[in-house]
Design an enzyme around this catalytic site. Structure first.
Site, PDB file in Angstrom:
ATOM      1  N   ASP A  77      11.839 -13.666   2.813  1.00  0.00           N
ATOM      2  CA  ASP A  77      10.843 -13.282   1.822  1.00  0.00           C
ATOM      3  C   ASP A  77       9.479 -13.712   2.359  1.00  0.00           C
ATOM      4  O   ASP A  77       9.189 -14.911   2.453  1.00  0.00           O
ATOM      5  CB  ASP A  77      11.141 -13.974   0.494  1.00  0.00           C
ATOM      6  CG  ASP A  77      10.121 -13.669  -0.590  1.00  0.00           C
ATOM      7  OD1 ASP A  77       9.096 -13.017  -0.302  1.00  0.00           O
ATOM      8  OD2 ASP A  77      10.338 -14.102  -1.743  1.00  0.00           O
ATOM      9  N   ASN A 104       4.370  -4.760   8.731  1.00  0.00           N
ATOM     10  CA  ASN A 104       4.539  -3.519   7.986  1.00  0.00           C
ATOM     11  C   ASN A 104       5.046  -3.742   6.560  1.00  0.00           C
ATOM     12  O   ASN A 104       4.878  -2.888   5.700  1.00  0.00           O
ATOM     13  CB  ASN A 104       5.529  -2.625   8.745  1.00  0.00           C
ATOM     14  CG  ASN A 104       6.005  -1.439   7.941  1.00  0.00           C
ATOM     15  OD1 ASN A 104       5.262  -0.492   7.728  1.00  0.00           O
ATOM     16  ND2 ASN A 104       7.243  -1.494   7.472  1.00  0.00           N
ATOM     17  N   TYR A 177      -2.197  -1.834  -5.967  1.00  0.00           N
ATOM     18  CA  TYR A 177      -1.771  -1.599  -4.587  1.00  0.00           C
ATOM     19  C   TYR A 177      -2.981  -1.266  -3.717  1.00  0.00           C
ATOM     20  O   TYR A 177      -3.145  -1.814  -2.616  1.00  0.00           O
ATOM     21  CB  TYR A 177      -0.765  -0.456  -4.563  1.00  0.00           C
ATOM     22  CG  TYR A 177      -0.342  -0.008  -3.183  1.00  0.00           C
ATOM     23  CD1 TYR A 177       0.535  -0.764  -2.418  1.00  0.00           C
ATOM     24  CD2 TYR A 177      -0.814   1.190  -2.652  1.00  0.00           C
ATOM     25  CE1 TYR A 177       0.929  -0.350  -1.157  1.00  0.00           C
ATOM     26  CE2 TYR A 177      -0.422   1.618  -1.389  1.00  0.00           C
ATOM     27  CZ  TYR A 177       0.443   0.844  -0.649  1.00  0.00           C
ATOM     28  OH  TYR A 177       0.833   1.260   0.594  1.00  0.00           O
ATOM     29  N   LYS A 181      -4.338  -3.481  -0.560  1.00  0.00           N
ATOM     30  CA  LYS A 181      -4.492  -2.929   0.785  1.00  0.00           C
ATOM     31  C   LYS A 181      -5.945  -3.030   1.262  1.00  0.00           C
ATOM     32  O   LYS A 181      -6.195  -3.220   2.458  1.00  0.00           O
ATOM     33  CB  LYS A 181      -4.006  -1.486   0.825  1.00  0.00           C
ATOM     34  CG  LYS A 181      -2.494  -1.340   0.722  1.00  0.00           C
ATOM     35  CD  LYS A 181      -1.762  -2.070   1.833  1.00  0.00           C
ATOM     36  CE  LYS A 181      -0.281  -1.713   1.891  1.00  0.00           C
ATOM     37  NZ  LYS A 181       0.437  -2.503   2.923  1.00  0.00           N
ATOM     38  N   THR A 212       8.672   9.521   4.761  1.00  0.00           N
ATOM     39  CA  THR A 212       9.767   8.561   4.830  1.00  0.00           C
ATOM     40  C   THR A 212      10.769   8.870   3.720  1.00  0.00           C
ATOM     41  O   THR A 212      10.459   9.590   2.759  1.00  0.00           O
ATOM     42  CB  THR A 212       9.250   7.128   4.646  1.00  0.00           C
ATOM     43  OG1 THR A 212       8.670   7.011   3.339  1.00  0.00           O
ATOM     44  CG2 THR A 212       8.198   6.789   5.693  1.00  0.00           C
TER      45      THR A 212
END
Length: 272
Positions: A77, A104, A177, A181, A212
């Site tokens: 984690d 990533n 999010y 980022k 993906t």
């Protein structure tokens, strides 16, 4: 370079979130150039979640066999500094000092899994705010800190964070999010400035929409955006994003640092 040598022969890389999707593609590209790969994931069965594999152990074994390199599978984690340290120690014990880090791991994922709901700037639950920021920004800081210390001592290395084009545009959906980022992008620049004297190049890759398993499995997708070519107004393939990692990790990227490269087919054509 001797005949048959690959660009990254003799180097060791840690790729976080490497069990599936872009992370696995990054690991594959580095392995194809000869790097030994630490294949990190949070869960052993994470690769099966969107049908892109079975287990993290199997993924590491498949990369090793396909590219003729050593790999090791490592769980942890990355929002927990003690587990981050253990991940790095394990990879270095198995593969040697880390020359390349591709961080990533991340994602717009709620505290209880799945996407936050609501997922805007005002109504999102506090637990989900913390989960998204920790998964994306905090993990980036902790992993980069742990790996950078060794690179500074050895006076060499490459660090590549994975951000997102979400960082460069105000948005009501997935706002936390996007905020996390944006923080990743600026932390990358700050780290790059600090590591200049140590010959460690630090950059960020900011993908746009990429096909993906997770992306395609969690939303409605316009079939026209799945075109394979003939237009840049489409969803990118994992290979189109992953091939950029070779530039940042290899000889051509030796004097490139503190930069963010958007890989989105020109979806964002303004300064970042």
């Amino acid at each position: 370079m001797s005949e048959g040598a690959r660009l990254l022969d003799g180097q060791a890389a840690l790729v976080t979130g490497a069990g599936r999707g872009l992370g696995r593609a990054f690991a594959e590209r580095l392995a194809a150039q000869g790097a030994r790969i630490g294949v990190h994931g949070m869960r052993e069965h994470g690769p099966a979640e969107y049908g892109e594999g079975t287990t993290l152990s199997a993924t590491a074994a498949e990369i090793a066999e396909a590219h003729g390199v050593r790999t090791c599978r490592v769980l942890g984690d990355l929002t927990d500094s003690s587990q981050v340290a253990q991940v790095v120690r394990t990879v270095e014990a198995e593969l040697g000092a880390i020359d390349i880090l591709v961080h990533n791991a991340g994602g717009d994922i709620a505290a209880g899994g799945g996407k936050p709901d609501p997922n805007d700037a005002v109504m999102i639950e506090e637990a989900d705010v913390r989960a998204v920021i920790e998964r994306n920004l905090l993990s980036t800081i902790l992993v980069c800190q742990e790996v950078a210390r060794g690179m500074m001592a050895r006076r060499r290395g490459r660090i590549l964070t994975i951000s997102s084009i979400a960082a460069f545009k105000g948005r009501r959906d997935s706002a936390i999010y996007a905020t996390a980022k944006a923080g990743v992008v600026h932390y990358t620049r700050c780290l790059a400035d600090q590591l200049r004297p140590y010959d460690v190049a630090v950059n960020s890759l900011a993908p746009g929409d990429t096909r993906t398993g997770r992306f395609l499995g969690t939303r409605e997708v316009d079939p026209q955006r799945l075109a394979e070519g003939g237009t840049l107004e489409r969803i990118g393939t994992v290979d189109e994003v992953a091939r950029v990692v070779e530039f940042f990790a290899g000889p051509l990227g030796a004097f490139v640092s503190g930069q963010v490269l958007r890989v989105d087919g020109g979806a964002q054509c303004w300064p970042g």
